[in-house]
Motif scaffolding. Sequence first.
Motif, PDB file in Angstrom:
ATOM      1  N   ALA A 198      24.038   9.638  47.566  1.00 27.24           N
ATOM      2  CA  ALA A 198      23.036  10.690  47.494  1.00 27.24           C
ATOM      3  C   ALA A 198      23.132  11.526  48.763  1.00 27.24           C
ATOM      4  O   ALA A 198      23.186  10.990  49.859  1.00 27.24           O
ATOM      5  N   ALA A 199      23.148  12.840  48.606  1.00 27.92           N
ATOM      6  CA  ALA A 199      23.271  13.719  49.764  1.00 27.92           C
ATOM      7  C   ALA A 199      22.121  13.488  50.724  1.00 27.92           C
ATOM      8  O   ALA A 199      20.960  13.468  50.324  1.00 27.92           O
ATOM      9  N   GLY A 200      22.439  13.286  51.998  1.00 30.05           N
ATOM     10  CA  GLY A 200      21.393  13.125  52.997  1.00 30.05           C
ATOM     11  C   GLY A 200      20.538  11.894  52.806  1.00 30.05           C
ATOM     12  O   GLY A 200      19.332  11.949  52.971  1.00 30.05           O
ATOM     13  N   GLY A 201      21.128  10.793  52.428  1.00 28.29           N
ATOM     14  CA  GLY A 201      20.361   9.563  52.249  1.00 28.29           C
ATOM     15  C   GLY A 201      19.816   9.039  53.563  1.00 28.29           C
ATOM     16  O   GLY A 201      20.215   9.495  54.624  1.00 28.29           O
ATOM     17  N   ALA A 202      18.871   8.096  53.500  1.00 24.82           N
ATOM     18  CA  ALA A 202      18.295   7.522  54.706  1.00 24.82           C
ATOM     19  C   ALA A 202      19.388   6.887  55.549  1.00 24.82           C
ATOM     20  O   ALA A 202      20.291   6.249  55.032  1.00 24.82           O
ATOM     21  N   GLY A 203      19.294   7.084  56.851  1.00 25.04           N
ATOM     22  CA  GLY A 203      20.252   6.491  57.760  1.00 25.04           C
ATOM     23  C   GLY A 203      21.515   7.320  57.911  1.00 25.04           C
ATOM     24  O   GLY A 203      22.355   7.038  58.745  1.00 25.04           O
ATOM     25  N   ASP A 204      21.645   8.384  57.123  1.00 26.29           N
ATOM     26  CA  ASP A 204      22.799   9.267  57.225  1.00 26.29           C
ATOM     27  C   ASP A 204      22.422  10.443  58.123  1.00 26.29           C
ATOM     28  O   ASP A 204      21.630  11.278  57.750  1.00 26.29           O
ATOM     29  N   LEU A 205      22.969  10.494  59.308  1.00 24.03           N
ATOM     30  CA  LEU A 205      22.583  11.529  60.270  1.00 24.03           C
ATOM     31  C   LEU A 205      23.541  12.709  60.198  1.00 24.03           C
ATOM     32  O   LEU A 205      24.019  13.192  61.214  1.00 24.03           O
ATOM     33  N   ALA A 206      23.802  13.180  58.991  1.00 22.87           N
ATOM     34  CA  ALA A 206      24.705  14.314  58.773  1.00 22.87           C
ATOM     35  C   ALA A 206      26.042  14.067  59.460  1.00 22.87           C
ATOM     36  O   ALA A 206      26.675  14.979  59.957  1.00 22.87           O
ATOM     37  N   GLY A 207      26.455  12.799  59.489  1.00 23.38           N
ATOM     38  CA  GLY A 207      27.741  12.459  60.069  1.00 23.38           C
ATOM     39  C   GLY A 207      27.726  12.376  61.588  1.00 23.38           C
ATOM     40  O   GLY A 207      28.748  12.115  62.207  1.00 23.38           O
ATOM     41  N   LYS A 208      26.543  12.587  62.198  1.00 26.07           N
ATOM     42  CA  LYS A 208      26.475  12.543  63.663  1.00 26.07           C
ATOM     43  C   LYS A 208      26.357  11.089  64.140  1.00 26.07           C
ATOM     44  O   LYS A 208      25.843  10.227  63.432  1.00 26.07           O
ATOM     45  N   ASP A 209      26.813  10.858  65.365  1.00 24.59           N
ATOM     46  CA  ASP A 209      26.771   9.527  65.937  1.00 24.59           C
ATOM     47  C   ASP A 209      25.332   9.124  66.265  1.00 24.59           C
ATOM     48  O   ASP A 209      24.586   9.874  66.898  1.00 24.59           O
ATOM     49  N   LYS A 210      24.935   7.928  65.815  1.00 25.56           N
ATOM     50  CA  LYS A 210      23.548   7.482  65.978  1.00 25.56           C
ATOM     51  C   LYS A 210      23.125   7.432  67.445  1.00 25.56           C
ATOM     52  O   LYS A 210      22.071   7.946  67.818  1.00 25.56           O
ATOM     53  N   THR A 211      23.958   6.808  68.280  1.00 26.59           N
ATOM     54  CA  THR A 211      23.613   6.685  69.699  1.00 26.59           C
ATOM     55  C   THR A 211      23.417   8.054  70.336  1.00 26.59           C
ATOM     56  O   THR A 211      22.461   8.285  71.089  1.00 26.59           O
ATOM     57  N   MET A 212      24.329   8.981  70.011  1.00 25.92           N
ATOM     58  CA  MET A 212      24.237  10.323  70.572  1.00 25.92           C
ATOM     59  C   MET A 212      22.933  10.999  70.125  1.00 25.92           C
ATOM     60  O   MET A 212      22.241  11.621  70.930  1.00 25.92           O
ATOM     61  N   MET A 213      22.567  10.837  68.850  1.00 27.23           N
ATOM     62  CA  MET A 213      21.356  11.483  68.360  1.00 27.23           C
ATOM     63  C   MET A 213      20.119  10.869  69.019  1.00 27.23           C
ATOM     64  O   MET A 213      19.138  11.562  69.280  1.00 27.23           O
ATOM     65  N   ILE A 214      20.145   9.558  69.295  1.00 35.14           N
ATOM     66  CA  ILE A 214      19.014   8.909  69.968  1.00 35.14           C
ATOM     67  C   ILE A 214      18.834   9.502  71.367  1.00 35.14           C
ATOM     68  O   ILE A 214      17.722   9.852  71.778  1.00 35.14           O
ATOM     69  N   VAL A 215      19.949   9.645  72.097  1.00 32.95           N
ATOM     70  CA  VAL A 215      19.885  10.191  73.458  1.00 32.95           C
ATOM     71  C   VAL A 215      19.371  11.634  73.427  1.00 32.95           C
ATOM     72  O   VAL A 215      18.471  12.006  74.187  1.00 32.95           O
ATOM     73  N   ILE A 216      19.919  12.436  72.523  1.00 30.15           N
ATOM     74  CA  ILE A 216      19.507  13.840  72.447  1.00 30.15           C
ATOM     75  C   ILE A 216      18.039  13.945  72.033  1.00 30.15           C
ATOM     76  O   ILE A 216      17.279  14.763  72.560  1.00 30.15           O
ATOM     77  N   CYS A 217      17.628  13.087  71.095  1.00 31.81           N
ATOM     78  CA  CYS A 217      16.241  13.096  70.635  1.00 31.81           C
ATOM     79  C   CYS A 217      15.306  12.718  71.782  1.00 31.81           C
ATOM     80  O   CYS A 217      14.223  13.290  71.930  1.00 31.81           O
ATOM     81  N   LEU A 218      15.728  11.762  72.619  1.00 35.24           N
ATOM     82  CA  LEU A 218      14.926  11.343  73.773  1.00 35.24           C
ATOM     83  C   LEU A 218      14.783  12.476  74.789  1.00 35.24           C
ATOM     84  O   LEU A 218      13.694  12.750  75.294  1.00 35.24           O
ATOM     85  N   LEU A 219      15.905  13.131  75.098  1.00 26.82           N
ATOM     86  CA  LEU A 219      15.918  14.127  76.166  1.00 26.82           C
ATOM     87  C   LEU A 219      15.435  15.495  75.708  1.00 26.82           C
ATOM     88  O   LEU A 219      14.692  16.176  76.421  1.00 26.82           O
TER      89      LEU A 219
END
Length: 131
Positions: free
Chosen positions: A56-77
């Motif tokens: 399914a397009a954009g399912g839960a846990g799918d960050l549009a192909g972005k790296d999870k760790t990177m998105m966590i850091v960016i989301c924090l900052l």
Amino acid sequence: MFCRNCGAEVNDNQAICLKCGVKAGTGNTFCQNCGNTVDAGASVCLNCGVALKGGAAGGAGDLAGKDKTMMIVICLLLGGLGIHNFMMGETKKGVVKIVASMCFGLGGILALIDLIKICTDKYEVDPTKLF
Ligand SMILES: [Zn+2]
Ligand SMILES: [Zn+2]
């Protein structure tokens, strides 16, 4: 490989399934590797053990192909400015965060909710949603 929508065999370089016409890799009812039926939303085929593609397009846990760790850091900052949303193509969510940050200082709270969802693989990428 097999069509994830109808289970017909499709050539690796075919862009669409010739039997049902969907784009190769879309659908969530058949395994692309062995052609067996799988549960809708399953991430691994129970028959052959491969990770299921697309789904399914954009399912839960799918960050549009972005790296999870990177998105966590960016989301924090930079989460309060919705930068992580823009990176995942969610312009609306990003704009809402900027406005919320500037007007009410609430962007950080929205970003915190996103952060928790990203960490727990519950985040759903949906460019049509505001939150
Ligand atoms: Zn098909
Ligand atoms: Zn399989």
